[in-house]
Design a protein around this motif. Structure first.
Motif, PDB file in Angstrom:
ATOM      1  N   ILE B 449       3.368  -3.484  -8.226  1.00  0.00           N
ATOM      2  CA  ILE B 449       3.118  -4.480  -7.165  1.00  0.00           C
ATOM      3  C   ILE B 449       2.047  -3.968  -6.220  1.00  0.00           C
ATOM      4  CG2 ILE B 449       4.160  -5.882  -5.340  1.00  0.00           C
ATOM      5  CD1 ILE B 449       5.378  -6.419  -8.085  1.00  0.00           C
ATOM      6  N   ASN B 450       2.289  -2.845  -5.598  1.00  0.00           N
ATOM      7  CA  ASN B 450       1.231  -2.161  -4.847  1.00  0.00           C
ATOM      8  C   ASN B 450       1.629  -0.705  -4.602  1.00  0.00           C
ATOM      9  OD1 ASN B 450       2.893  -2.171  -2.546  1.00  0.00           O
ATOM     10  ND2 ASN B 450       1.779  -3.822  -1.520  1.00  0.00           N
ATOM     11  N   ILE B 451       0.711   0.013  -4.000  1.00  0.00           N
ATOM     12  CA  ILE B 451       0.866   1.462  -3.859  1.00  0.00           C
ATOM     13  C   ILE B 451       0.788   1.815  -2.377  1.00  0.00           C
ATOM     14  CG2 ILE B 451      -0.119   3.697  -4.502  1.00  0.00           C
ATOM     15  CD1 ILE B 451      -1.559   2.076  -6.827  1.00  0.00           C
ATOM     16  N   PRO B 452       1.872   2.349  -1.793  1.00  0.00           N
ATOM     17  CA  PRO B 452       1.819   2.701  -0.361  1.00  0.00           C
ATOM     18  C   PRO B 452       0.642   3.638  -0.088  1.00  0.00           C
ATOM     19  CG  PRO B 452       4.069   2.912  -1.200  1.00  0.00           C
ATOM     20  CD  PRO B 452       3.189   2.662  -2.391  1.00  0.00           C
ATOM     21  N   LEU B 453      -0.042   3.418   1.041  1.00  0.00           N
ATOM     22  CA  LEU B 453      -1.202   4.261   1.347  1.00  0.00           C
ATOM     23  C   LEU B 453      -0.778   5.699   1.602  1.00  0.00           C
ATOM     24  CD1 LEU B 453      -3.603   2.091   3.539  1.00  0.00           C
ATOM     25  CD2 LEU B 453      -3.262   2.129   1.068  1.00  0.00           C
ATOM     26  N   GLU B 454       0.375   5.858   2.266  1.00  0.00           N
ATOM     27  CA  GLU B 454       0.854   7.222   2.507  1.00  0.00           C
ATOM     28  C   GLU B 454       1.695   7.660   1.330  1.00  0.00           C
ATOM     29  OE1 GLU B 454       2.629   8.140   6.329  1.00  0.00           O
ATOM     30  OE2 GLU B 454       1.138   6.821   7.265  1.00  0.00           O
ATOM     31  N   GLN B 455       1.241   8.664   0.641  1.00  0.00           N
ATOM     32  CA  GLN B 455       1.899   9.122  -0.579  1.00  0.00           C
ATOM     33  C   GLN B 455       2.611  10.455  -0.327  1.00  0.00           C
ATOM     34  OE1 GLN B 455       1.836   7.962  -4.052  1.00  0.00           O
ATOM     35  NE2 GLN B 455       1.437   6.005  -3.039  1.00  0.00           N
ATOM     36  N   PRO B 456       3.797  10.621  -0.918  1.00  0.00           N
ATOM     37  CA  PRO B 456       4.447  11.934  -0.849  1.00  0.00           C
ATOM     38  C   PRO B 456       3.721  12.907  -1.794  1.00  0.00           C
ATOM     39  CG  PRO B 456       5.687  10.458  -2.272  1.00  0.00           C
ATOM     40  CD  PRO B 456       4.536   9.661  -1.728  1.00  0.00           C
TER      41      PRO B 456
END
Lengths: 480, 480
Positions: B449-456
């Motif tokens: 769906i989409n990719i959070p900008l802040e990634q772990p």
């Protein structure tokens, strides 16, 4: 180099109105063309004025309990064809969608030229009982009428924007009673906001809306001597009701056909407003229609720049509710800025330089008269609204004088050709024979614009064409 | 008989969301179908909410100095075809006009699916210098994308309404800095007005807007377990600038391509709002989006009718700023009216009968919880805004709980199929290999769906498909 460097209109309004008008539209940054012939781009300045018109109409029709809706852009061919007069009036200029992607459609779809034929099948479904009436809907929409004649920005474009009111009533009396209310709304907006005087009347059978029982119109008279149709009101009687089967069970438990009206104001009126008031230096706008009513041009010298700019900002703050901008660009001379602001149509310009500052005053210039007023800064909040009102009234009065001084009454056919040549708007007796209307058009290139509802005595009045008893005295002139 | 007599939704939201939703749309009088397949009529209630969205967006983008404009509906085929990815993305679903009246057009015209390709040739003409930048335009328009899949009212219709922001900057930095501002505007409207929690992120290369460098989206999670894309922001880089030759002379006198963004919110969001909050009794609306927030139902007995109605009118007057109507029809029972008002989505209902009158109180019922509150009439102006706020918050919190409780993290492909079957929204590691995206879709019918900008940290994270090093942790789920 910025596009803004090309200044001035090269042709005078009096010499060649058409060329002057099309130059004005582009140079005052109101609209532009694209590769799509006959369609225009509404640039921010003209679109803001259309938003203003929408707001004014919405406020007023809300009080009549009219609700805004949105119907599809597409009309199936079968729907479009149900009312014979309507289809005849509109199909020659309908744009047809035949394909979606690579797929050919089973039934081609018309782009709405107006929405009666897509709305009324739904009305037929929704309206069952007298309890569902009146039904009062309005839609703001883009419509397409494929003009094959020379399109003119705003006046006549293949796509344009309008409101379309569609109201449904249980009785003819109620339906007809809506007419004056709608006309009053449009008249108020034309006269008190757009500063456009107009003349009101009924269209002839030939010229009425395709599908209406009768059409009322507000018409304006342009400086080139042509009449142009403004907002209108159509009483449709039961014509569409019968074609689209819109019936209801009345209180007496009998099934009856409904009575309908439609009414509209379009983006054409923006063009009329631009054309009416503007001059060879550029755009002139009625202050009530201008978002930014005041432009401050500080006269900047190196040693006093800071002080002058600070004062300009103070003045902006004081007058902010009128919409104020400061033109503090240093790469242009004040003279260049004056020309630009005159082209742009900003109603008032305020000039402030170091010498004004010493005297605690500014120079205010009214766009329409170029008249200069030296005003104490402390008096601005009192004087500015006066100047804006004054300008609003002057524009109306000037246009009204143009209209009134060009109306000529005659009973004599011999006068007509000469009067038409002299760009007059004629009040003359005619009969309702459509052949006479045709002859008038053939011989004079003019037509019956509309017919005042209040008629004088027609005793001894003869139709200027056939010389038989006249049926009305109507406005005759050239028209867009 | 009035259409209003057909009451109630026949299928429960939990059992068959799709059928429930389409019944809700019609029975709550939000939209209707016409013969034009895949298009809907926006009835007054839903259109008023779209007008509200327009107003909210307009207020906010005005502060960013964005100006509204209007470009033609038609796009010449040549223009549409200039940017390869864009044309590939849109032409399969373009509606084509081939004829005007009886005349075949020389070049067929596309109905705009979005307006990049008609706007940008004009931008290329208008923009000359860094002084012309930034250029920030927005348009409210109807667009057509000919869906061949099953259309769903509001969610997916062949014609829909949206805003399209088109902004142009001198530098990439300025262009990209606009993104968070636009997303904040949309987020504010979704969360604080429509009571719609959402999740934000970047689309994959496969799913981004055709012609963009990257797409950011706000997505909602519907009660049927499907994600649905909400408003979005596209940074177009110089892709369109190069295809449409949009260049400017910069301060350093060098000619450069501009940097562009586009952004939109569409009528789809209305559908998401209806679907999210409503229940088996009908529509539930966030109070801030309802024009009429209160319906008064007087309990009428012959002997006390006059007094009760008089009090109802007094209450209407006191609360008028919240939008109040009185349902004083005598041909319907209170019970029937309660059902109707529940279907209609009016946030609060006030019941007032002769016994309440004696005690100088009324019963207020909150639509979302059906909870009843006995309130002194003298306390209404204090208590009503509290109840409205409470309801607004409750709707958001309920939807937020739904979203949060359905997000599941996993690193394990074996879990995915089961989680998808259980309608979960999954956070899982993937690589940027497009084949992995395709395989995910083929095997699970879900997508990224989409990719959070802040990634772990992605250390030791393997792509759930190919088991190689993961590039991101993204939201995976079924989607509209």
């Amino acid at each position: 180099m910025s596009k803004k460097d090309e200044k001035g209109i090269s042709i005078s309004k009096e010499k060649d109105f058409s060329k002057w008008y099309t130059e004005l539209i582009q140079k005052a940054d109101l609209a532009d063309y694209t590769k799509v012939s006959g369609c225009i781009v509404f640039k921010p300045k003209s679109f803001a004025m259309w938003e203003k018109v929408m707001e004014l109409v919405n406020q007023r029709i809300k009080k009549l309990n009219v609700k805004n809706v949105y119907f599809p852009l597409f009309i199936p061919e079968e729907y479009l064809s149900k009312e014979a007069t309507h289809v005849e009036g509109f199909t020659p200029e309908v744009a047809w969608v035949t394909h979606a992607g690579k797929t050919k459609l089973n039934e081609r779809l018309a782009i709405r030229p107006t929405s009666e034929t897509i709305m009324y099948p739904s009305f037929s479904k929704w309206i069952r009982s007298y309890k569902d009436l009146p039904l009062k809907y309005n839609q703001w929409s883009n419509v397409v009428r494929w003009e094959f004649n020379n399109p003119v920005p705003f006046f006549r474009t293949r796509e344009f924007l309008f409101n379309e009111g569609h109201t449904v009533f249980a009785t003819q009396k109620e339906a007809e009673a809506e007419g004056p209310k709608i006309i009053d709304i449009y008249k108020d907006i034309l006269e008190n906001y757009m500063a456009l005087p107009n003349f009101f009347g009924k269209k002839t059978e030939r010229e009425k809306f395709a599908g209406a029982e009768y059409t009322w119109s507000l018409e304006c008279y342009l400086p080139n001597g042509k009449a142009i149709q403004g907002p209108d009101f159509h009483h449709d009687g039961q014509i569409f009701a019968k074609a689209y089967d819109i019936k209801f069970i009345d209180k007496d438990e009998k099934e009856k056909y409904v009575w309908q009206n439609t009414w509209a104001i379009s983006t054409r009126m923006l063009g009329v407003m631009f054309a009416m008031h503007s001059d060879d230096k550029g755009l002139i706008l009625p202050p009530k229609m201008a978002d930014e009513k005041i432009g401050i041009i500080p006269i900047l010298f190196e040693d006093s720049k800071k002080k002058v700019l600070a004062e300009a900002k103070k003045i902006k703050k004081i007058l902010n509710k009128y919409g104020v901008f400061i033109d503090d660009r240093e790469e242009y001379t004040p003279g260049w800025k004056f020309n630009e602001i005159e082209m742009s149509g900003t109603p008032l310009r305020i000039e402030i330089g170091p010498r004004d500052l010493l005297k605690k005053e500014v120079v205010v210039v009214k766009r329409n008269t170029s008249k200069k007023y030296t005003i104490k800064i402390s008096q601005l909040t009192k004087e500015i609204p006066k100047l804006l009102d004054e300008m609003q009234n002057e524009l109306y009065e000037k246009a009204e004088k143009l209209l009134k001084s060009n109306i000529v009454k005659t009973d004599n056919y011999k006068d007509i050709i000469k009067l038409i040549k002299n760009k007059k708007l004629i009040l003359a007796p005619m009969c309702i024979n459509e052949e006479c209307e045709d002859q008038l058009k053939d011989k004079t290139t003019a037509k019956v614009i509309n017919i005042p509802l209040e008629q004088p005595s027609l005793e001894n009045k003869k139709c200027i064409i056939c010389n038989k008893q006249a049926d009305y005295i109507g406005y005759i002139g050239k028209s867009y």
